[in-house]
Design a protein around this motif. Structure first.
Motif: not given
Length: 376
Positions: A202-229
């Motif tokens: 995820i394009p965040l304005p930051s010196w070194v930190n950020g976030a990533v968005a994942y699309k994960v197939d959980i039991r046949g259903k797409e789930t948006l998982v966001i890992n934040v720092h």
């Protein structure tokens, strides 16, 4: 007569001053409690009050005790109104709840672990001397693990290397994604028992930190998982000691200037970063959302409020107490959070204080789809 009149006037002035002091303390307390609703880019003072909410809480308790001892019913009604107004936010900061005994079936429950591992303690991993953080993750039983500061070393004797991470964990987590955000900044990793279909920074304005968005197939259903720092305050132990010394010396001006110089830019960064993540979640248009990570901000902050708009906080829902996750003296606060969309509900959430390899404790939640009407 003159002495009696003078005493009466002095008494009235004292009561007026006490009332003004009560209003100032209570006003600051309420502003801190609801600071998350006020964007720091518009008005930054509430962000500071929210960060130092424990001190305001102690002051408000002191005011309450004073008027109880004075037994002034009118002032006590005012104080009671303040407590009533702040109660929802108190339960965000210090939730009181009961975890459900039944965690559901494996087909319904989902264990989420979020952990800022501080570069795995900068310790290597070998068969004879396994890395304690890797061991903890492997034994956690979590279905999805969001890791922040997952820095991987080039030298196997200086820390955990990529090959070791994957070979040690791939039996438990066949899907592993590692991304260094902001062109070589903080490393974010997702370990999953379910297929990771897509991973985008995820394009965040930051010196070194950020976030990533994942699309994960959980039991046949797409789930948006966001890992934040989110952006770090870069507070060191020596900073905290300096602030305490200035406060003890009563040097309010220098303390204010020191705090403003250190904290104000980060509060404003959190504002912008939280807005971007919020917009991404809203554009996803699905209740199947999970947000984990190191927000570098408190439960009452604008960052947690904005990102969590339309979501639930697992610890607020099923946790108990302060849930302190960052534990470097003199800073003790819950800055690691797990949020989830309406497709899930929380069964349990806790901060594990037995894991002491990092300056953060891991936070784990058990979610379920049982008893939830899928909004999609």
């Amino acid at each position: 007569m003159k002495l009696r009149a003078l005493f009466t006037i002095s008494s009235r002035i004292a009561r007026i001053l006490l009332l003004v002091g009560t209003l100032l303390v209570s006003g600051a307390y309420l502003l801190g409690a609801y600071s998350g609703y006020i964007p720091p880019v518009r008005w930054i003072i509430p962000a500071f009050l929210g960060l130092f909410f424990p001190a305001l809480l102690v002051a408000q308790i002191g005011v309450t005790i004073f008027w109880l001892l004075a037994w002034d019913k009118r002032r006590l009604l005012l104080v009671a109104a303040v407590w009533l107004i702040s109660l929802p936010q108190l339960l965000v900061y210090f939730p009181i709840s009961r975890a459900e005994k039944s965690l559901g079936t494996e087909e319904e429950s989902l264990r989420i672990l979020s952990y800022n591992v501080c570069a795995f303690g900068f310790k290597p991993h070998t068969k004879t001397s396994p890395n304690a953080t890797l061991q903890y993750i492997k034994s956690s039983g979590a279905d999805i693990v969001c890791i922040q500061e997952a820095m991987l070393n080039q030298n196997p004797w200086a820390g955990v290397v990529s090959k070791t991470l994957r070979s040690y964990l791939d039996e438990d987590y066949p899907y592993i994604n590692v991304i260094r955000v902001n062109r070589g900044g903080s490393t974010l990793a997702l370990l999953s028992k379910y297929p990771i279909k897509e991973a985008k920074e995820i394009p965040l304005p930051s010196w070194v930190n950020g976030a990533v968005a994942y699309k994960v197939d959980i039991r046949g259903k797409e789930t948006l998982v966001i890992n934040v720092h989110l952006e770090s305050f870069r507070l060191r132990r020596v900073d905290g000691e300096d602030y305490l010394r200035l406060a003890k010396d009563g040097d309010a001006i220098r303390l204010k200037d020191a705090l403003r110089a250190k904290l104000s830019p980060t509060f404003r960064s959190h504002n912008i970063q939280a807005n971007i993540i919020h917009d991404l979640i809203q554009s996803h248009g699905s209740g199947r959302v999970i947000v984990c990570g190191d927000f570098n901000d408190t439960p009452l902050s604008y960052a947690r409020y904005k990102i969590g708009e339309g979501l639930e906080d697992a610890f607020v829902s099923k946790g108990n107490g302060l849930g302190i996750s960052f534990h470097t003296r003199p800073f003790f606060v819950r800055i690691d959070h797990i949020l989830f969309g309406p497709a899930f509900r929380a069964l349990r959430c806790e901060v594990d204080k037995t894991a002491s390899e990092s300056d953060h404790y891991p936070i784990e939640a058990v979610l379920t789809t049982s008893g939830v009407t899928d909004p999609n």
